[in-house]
Scaffold this motif. Sequence first.
Motif, PDB file in Angstrom:
ATOM      1  N   PHE A  64     -11.811  -1.349 -11.094  1.00  0.00           N
ATOM      2  CA  PHE A  64     -12.444  -3.267 -11.529  1.00  0.00           C
ATOM      3  C   PHE A  64     -11.386  -4.362 -10.318  1.00  0.00           C
ATOM      4  N   ARG A  65     -10.192  -3.965  -9.550  1.00  0.00           N
ATOM      5  CA  ARG A  65     -10.282  -4.389  -8.163  1.00  0.00           C
ATOM      6  C   ARG A  65     -11.012  -5.145  -7.191  1.00  0.00           C
ATOM      7  N   THR A  66     -10.694  -6.409  -6.756  1.00  0.00           N
ATOM      8  CA  THR A  66     -10.864  -6.751  -5.492  1.00  0.00           C
ATOM      9  C   THR A  66     -11.092  -5.788  -3.940  1.00  0.00           C
ATOM     10  N   THR A  67      -9.226  -5.278  -4.426  1.00  0.00           N
ATOM     11  CA  THR A  67      -8.542  -4.966  -2.790  1.00  0.00           C
ATOM     12  C   THR A  67      -8.501  -3.361  -3.314  1.00  0.00           C
ATOM     13  N   LEU A  68      -8.193  -2.443  -4.671  1.00  0.00           N
ATOM     14  CA  LEU A  68      -8.114  -1.272  -4.829  1.00  0.00           C
ATOM     15  C   LEU A  68      -9.384  -1.175  -4.936  1.00  0.00           C
ATOM     16  N   SER A  69      -9.375   0.492  -5.226  1.00  0.00           N
ATOM     17  CA  SER A  69     -10.633   1.142  -6.280  1.00  0.00           C
ATOM     18  C   SER A  69      -9.943   2.614  -6.259  1.00  0.00           C
ATOM     19  N   ALA A  70     -10.377   2.758  -7.188  1.00  0.00           N
ATOM     20  CA  ALA A  70     -10.436   4.931  -7.718  1.00  0.00           C
ATOM     21  C   ALA A  70     -10.258   5.299  -6.667  1.00  0.00           C
ATOM     22  N   LYS A  71     -10.963   5.166  -5.523  1.00  0.00           N
ATOM     23  CA  LYS A  71     -10.828   6.319  -4.308  1.00  0.00           C
ATOM     24  C   LYS A  71      -9.253   6.556  -3.756  1.00  0.00           C
ATOM     25  N   ASP A  72      -8.806   5.022  -3.699  1.00  0.00           N
ATOM     26  CA  ASP A  72      -7.251   4.573  -3.458  1.00  0.00           C
ATOM     27  C   ASP A  72      -6.154   5.350  -4.434  1.00  0.00           C
ATOM     28  N   PHE A  73      -6.515   5.097  -5.762  1.00  0.00           N
ATOM     29  CA  PHE A  73      -6.103   6.014  -6.294  1.00  0.00           C
ATOM     30  C   PHE A  73      -5.770   7.486  -6.200  1.00  0.00           C
ATOM     31  N   LEU A  74      -6.842   8.096  -5.872  1.00  0.00           N
ATOM     32  CA  LEU A  74      -7.272   9.697  -5.553  1.00  0.00           C
ATOM     33  C   LEU A  74      -6.421   9.638  -4.191  1.00  0.00           C
ATOM     34  N   LYS A  75      -6.636   9.239  -2.882  1.00  0.00           N
ATOM     35  CA  LYS A  75      -5.747   9.295  -1.600  1.00  0.00           C
ATOM     36  C   LYS A  75      -4.178   9.134  -1.816  1.00  0.00           C
ATOM     37  N   LYS A  76      -4.022   8.406  -2.626  1.00  0.00           N
ATOM     38  CA  LYS A  76      -2.059   8.272  -3.011  1.00  0.00           C
ATOM     39  C   LYS A  76      -2.441   9.107  -3.566  1.00  0.00           C
TER      40      LYS A  76
END
Length: 416
Positions: free
Chosen positions: A118-130
């Motif tokens: 529930f972020r403006t600058t981050l998302s679940a996709k960023d989590f998985l890419k990291k």
Amino acid sequence: MLSEGMNSKLPGILDRAMSEEYRKAFLEYRKEKRRIKDEEYEELASYIDSDKCVEDIRRLKRGDFFFSAPHHFRIPKNFSGRKRDIYVWYGSEKYLFSLISYVMRDHDSIYSPYLYSFRTTLSAKDFLKKLRNFPDTEKYYIVKADVSNYVSSIVPELILPRLKQIWADDPEFYAVLEKVLLRRECIERDGSVVSCEPGGMGGLPLSNHFMNVYLMELDEYFGERSPLYCRYSDDLMIFARSLEEAQEYQSYFLDVLREKRLSTNPEKTVVIEPGGQVDILGCSLKNGVMDISEHSKNKLKRKIRIRALRLLKDKKNSGLSDREAAEKMAVFCGHTFFGWDNSKRISWSRWLFPVITTADSLRELDHYVQDAIRYVYWGTFREKRYRTSYKDLKDMGYKSLVYAYYHFTYRNKTAT
């Protein structure tokens, strides 16, 4: 809009929500970024543009918490048979708090950089890419943890001190959060007003904020210590350099949950050996390879199977020809994986292709879709279904996931 922290010099949340600039920006955001029916958007815009919206916000600023008890529903959870509690406001109250939640986007930086929900600058996709890009993942122990019935289990008395600290410069808005959290009644399906346990009330526009804040202590602790730590609401992944360190992290996590009066499913809070399989957010990581999880594949297959059975009924009841029904099946699968043409919403494939590192599950799903289209055409899984060739499937509108994935990765490598 600027992203500001908890010591923001910006006007208060309610003052900004009252301004014409923010109300206009909110309407543009809802129209462009969110799927909303035209009639509902007209109702939303009519209220947000009105003097009543401004007066309602003034009432909140004065401490007049006029909003009604939310409606309570229990809905199925992911075909599992279990139910989840959802709370809903309707009409102007729903629109008002959606506007307030939109203004809160300015304060995204109050959250930890290790939090992705529930972020403006981050998302679940960023989590998985990291996770995908982290080197040598197969060399680490991983503590995989999740919280049971998270949002409904939030204890107001335990979260309010943290919220008061975060919103110290905006006491008017803090008072609204406090009132929402301490509300002890809701409206059931039959219209009766009943007592209920206070808590995060999942489904309300402000509940995402409560879920992000309640476990901030874990974000601060593991973010400083773990080689890689990520949280998405109630899902956590904690990397450790040794078994002893992993057990220490697991113990700390369980201690914090006890303090917060939360619980966890023991089967889902485990220490995974280096190279072992861990599932999170619809994906699976094993030996450094990122793929689609079995749970996600099964959900997709179930969705496709249900549509295939419906189309077979349509062939009997509506006079659809074999070809017409099969084409509808191909179109449905295309929309499921690739989205609607010219849609601005991110599709399943655009979301997952940058994350996964193998086409194994895509190949399995391709075969499943091909069989589903043939099944709708022939009404059987017998050998004769193969009279419909691969070229026939493509002529009906079938699109290959494997081909699209390799085409996607080739384009990205070329661009790089």
